[in-house]
Write an enzyme that holds these catalytic residues in place. Structure first.
Site, PDB file in Angstrom:
ATOM      1  CE  LYS A  15     -30.664  40.922   2.220  1.00 39.82           C
ATOM      2  NZ  LYS A  15     -29.866  39.786   1.750  1.00 39.82           N
ATOM      3  CE  LYS A  39     -31.605  45.590  -2.291  1.00 39.79           C
ATOM      4  NZ  LYS A  39     -31.496  44.273  -1.652  1.00 39.79           N
ATOM      5  CG  ASP A  47     -33.659  42.532  -4.451  1.00 36.52           C
ATOM      6  OD1 ASP A  47     -33.906  41.397  -4.879  1.00 36.52           O
ATOM      7  OD2 ASP A  47     -32.752  42.763  -3.635  1.00 36.52           O
ATOM      8  CD  GLU A 108     -34.340  42.767  -0.311  1.00 42.78           C
ATOM      9  OE1 GLU A 108     -33.483  41.878  -0.469  1.00 42.78           O
ATOM     10  OE2 GLU A 108     -35.079  43.175  -1.221  1.00 42.78           O
ATOM     11  N   GLY A 111     -27.615  42.866   1.719  1.00 48.71           N
ATOM     12  CA  GLY A 111     -26.752  41.947   2.453  1.00 48.71           C
ATOM     13  C   GLY A 111     -27.220  41.748   3.881  1.00 48.71           C
ATOM     14  CG  ASN A 168     -35.886  31.345   3.044  1.00 54.43           C
ATOM     15  OD1 ASN A 168     -36.975  30.942   2.664  1.00 54.43           O
ATOM     16  ND2 ASN A 168     -34.909  31.653   2.205  1.00 54.43           N
ATOM     17  CB  CYS A 169     -36.670  25.849   3.464  1.00 50.53           C
ATOM     18  SG  CYS A 169     -37.155  25.242   5.101  1.00 50.53           S
ATOM     19  N   PRO A 200     -41.207  27.893   3.892  1.00 51.61           N
ATOM     20  CG  PRO A 200     -43.149  27.163   2.831  1.00 51.61           C
ATOM     21  CD  PRO A 200     -42.648  28.190   3.808  1.00 51.61           C
ATOM     22  CE1 TYR A 201     -36.024  25.640  -3.400  1.00 50.05           C
ATOM     23  CE2 TYR A 201     -37.760  24.094  -4.032  1.00 50.05           C
ATOM     24  CZ  TYR A 201     -36.666  24.880  -4.365  1.00 50.05           C
ATOM     25  OH  TYR A 201     -36.205  24.906  -5.668  1.00 50.05           O
TER      26      TYR A 201
END
Length: 226
Positions: A15, A39, A47, A108, A111, A168-169, A200-201
């Site tokens: 996230k 947040k 975060d 965001e 959890g 999400n990787c 991508p990672y």
């Protein structure tokens, strides 16, 4: 003013990475539009500090996160341990103030959709009550399909407006890994929710230029139409 709630199938799905990627995209490609990051509740450290480090938001820590607990557990558990309450009126006031000041607000979640906010409310309940459109982040790993289906079902039962899914990787992923763990056609067929793309990672999740680039590769028209 437009708002987007970023949540996930679980803690650690990405996230924060997606929130940072979208913020980097704004900073790079849409600087004329004022952006805020929210947040609602933070437990432990993380975060809020990262957002201040990466982006020029012109927001105080309290404007980003109006309610904080020191104990890094679910908010109702943290509140009980610290002898406090989860004051959602304070959070709502902070959210209302920010959305009146900015053209876009990224929220965001803490959890996943099923994560508790209080002893009675989950993130899904908050999204419904505040009428927040939601994007669901799914980590690419074994079990991703079942987690996605369960979270989409929860969103539907709670009346949440789910705009799309972002994969999400969380670790380096090959095309074979993607096909085995999170096949896009199957996920869309089972959920009737569009997959907006794949993050991508990223070895360095603080590289703002790279974050902006990976966000631009997503199907953003469904999330942030011009």
């Amino acid at each position: 003013m437009n708002v987007l709630l970023i949540t996930g199938t679980d803690t650690g799905t990405g996230k924060t990475i997606l929130t940072c990627a979208l913020a980097a995209y704004w900073q790079t490609y849409r600087p004329q539009e004022s952006l805020g990051i929210f947040k609602p509740i933070q437990t432990g450290v993380g975060d809020c500090e990262l957002y201040q480090q990466l982006f020029d938001l012109n927001q105080t820590p309290e404007e980003i996160t109006p309610l904080r607990f020191q104990t890094p557990v679910a908010p109702p558990v943290a509140a009980e341990r610290e002898g406090r309450i989860v004051d959602l009126s304070l959070v709502w006031q902070g959210f209302n103030h920010l959305r009146q000041q900015r053209q876009w607000v990224l929220v965001e979640a803490l959890g996943g959709l099923g994560s508790p906010i209080t002893n009675e409310l989950t993130v899904a309940d908050l999204a419904r009550d505040w009428r927040l459109p939601v994007v669901l982040v799914v980590s690419v790993r074994l079990g991703a399909i079942a987690q996605t289906v369960a979270n989409v079902a929860l969103a539907g039962s709670c009346g949440v407006q789910l705009k799309g899914i972002v994969l999400n990787c969380v670790q380096p992923c090959s095309q074979e890994d993607m096909a085995n763990w999170a096949p896009i056609d199957l996920i869309e067929s089972l959920t009737n929710v569009p997959v907006l793309g794949v993050l991508p990672y990223l070895a360095d999740t603080t590289d703002v230029s790279k974050l902006a680039q990976v966000a631009s590769d997503l199907d953003l028209e469904l999330l942030i139409p011009r």
